[in-house]
Design an enzyme around this catalytic site. Structure first.
Site, PDB file in Angstrom:
ATOM      1  N   GLU A 171       0.852  -1.191   0.000  1.00 14.96           N
ATOM      2  CA  GLU A 171       0.000   0.000   0.000  1.00 14.96           C
ATOM      3  C   GLU A 171       0.885   1.236   0.000  1.00 14.96           C
ATOM      4  OE1 GLU A 171      -2.994   0.152   3.098  1.00 14.96           O
ATOM      5  OE2 GLU A 171      -2.861   2.336   3.198  1.00 14.96           O
ATOM      6  N   GLU A 176      -2.649  11.935   2.765  1.00 11.21           N
ATOM      7  CA  GLU A 176      -3.395  11.436   3.917  1.00 11.21           C
ATOM      8  C   GLU A 176      -3.168  12.343   5.124  1.00 11.21           C
ATOM      9  OE1 GLU A 176      -4.448   7.136   5.902  1.00 11.21           O
ATOM     10  OE2 GLU A 176      -2.375   7.473   5.249  1.00 11.21           O
TER      11      GLU A 176
END
Length: 352
Positions: A171, A176
């Protein structure tokens, strides 16, 4: 995106501070321009993305909507599309216009929003959107141009890529953050026995600050390895007030993973002309060198994901240290808190 232990990272001091430096082109496997493979923009944007409707893996207070439900509720639409833009103005925005605007924002920009009008009890769930690209990729240059990122206490937006059978396919979290976080946090998760760490001995290869260097992740310990961007315009209000900008990931198996953020006024001309040449872009904000991370065996067949959740393991866990009032579960009941909890995306592109 999926991380309980990011709670710990968000509260750690910035232990490695790095100033801007020139990034040597010799570290790139190519110095020529990349070519467009897929360009997602405009009225047919949603044709190439799937809407996730399962429960939130991060434990967030959201109900992810199908494509038809998201569009009918004004949570996923294309600006300028009369079929759903007007619906959003009446049903979701409750008469509000976007708080952030930019002359560079496309008239056909993509909006992904959290419900900001419904009455929801404290600790309840709000309708939200999570989409993933129908095409998967193993390497390339990934670019997101946005004029707005979701903001607000309890809000947790993310633009990331993920492989099959998490965490084994890996990932890569490109964009974010949570709550009142001012700077973007870039994180990589690996799940195999092949080594993947951030090279902290060569910190001149990135301008950000290392929060954790071991990328190995499991279901019960999934913090990954993170670098916080040094720029105050890389996330939330700072990003939005600067007219947005661009985030880019260069995934090169032979060199590593490089991530950049460019404010609107600093976007490279070669990227604007759709002939990006990352070797001319200077030092990336974050870099995961192939010397200390086995890129090939840890990352493959990734889909791009764009989502926003509420509270969840990370945003709720760090809420009391974020400067937000009350509790995360109480904030869910305040519909007005989510008026600006929306992505406004000009395009997503993949170059190879």
């Amino acid at each position: 995106m999926r991380s309980f232990y990011k709670v710990c990272l968000a509260t750690l001091p910035l232990t490695i501070l790095v100033g801007a430096r020139q990034y040597s082109p010799s570290r790139y496997s190519r110095t020529t321009a990349y070519s467009v493979k897929d360009y997602y923009q405009g009225g047919d944007f949603f044709d190439d993305w799937d809407f996730y409707t399962g429960s939130d893996p991060t434990g967030g207070n959201v109900i992810y909507q199908s494509k038809s439900d998201a569009q009918s509720k004004g949570l996923a639409y294309v600006n300028g599309d009369s079929d759903n833009d007007n619906d959003n103005d009446n049903d979701n925005d409750n008469g509000h216009t976007d708080s952030y605007s930019s002359s560079s924002s496309s008239s056909s920009s993509i909006v992904l929003a959290i419900d900001s009008t419904s009455t929801v009890a404290a600790g309840g769930d709000r309708d939200a959107v999570r989409i993933s690209s129908q095409t998967s990729y193993t390497g390339g240059l990934f670019v997101l141009d946005a004029s707005q990122i979701p903001v607000g206490c309890s809000v947790w937006p993310s633009f990331w890529t993920v492989g099959p059978n998490w965490p084994y396919g890996g990932e890569i979290d490109i964009v974010e953050g949570i709550n009142n976080q001012a700077q973007n946090q870039m994180t990589v998760h690996s799940g195999t026995n092949y080594t993947c760490t951030i090279d902290t001995n060569n910190s001149d290869e990135y301008t950000g600050s290392v929060l954790a260097s071991n990328c190995y992740s499991t279901e019960s310990s999934d913090a990954g390895c993170s670098i916080k961007d040094s720029s105050s315009t890389s996330f939330a209000d700072g990003f939005n007030n600067a007219g947005g900008g661009v985030f880019a990931l260069l995934w090169d198996n032979s060199v590593g993973l490089s991530m950049w953020h460019f404010a609107r006024s600093d976007i490279p001309a070669d990227l604007t002309s759709q002939a990006p040449t990352p070797s001319n872009w200077g030092t990336p904000s974050g870099f995961w060198s192939a010397k200390t991370c086995d890129i090939t065996d840890n990352f493959y067949e990734h889909q791009m994901v764009i989502d926003t959740t509420i509270c969840g393991n990370w945003a709720a866990g760090a809420y009391s240290q974020s400067g937000c009032s009350g509790t995360c579960t109480d904030m869910v009941a305040d519909a007005s808190n989510y008026v600006d909890a929306k992505w406004v995306i000009n395009y997503v592109a993949v170059y190879q």
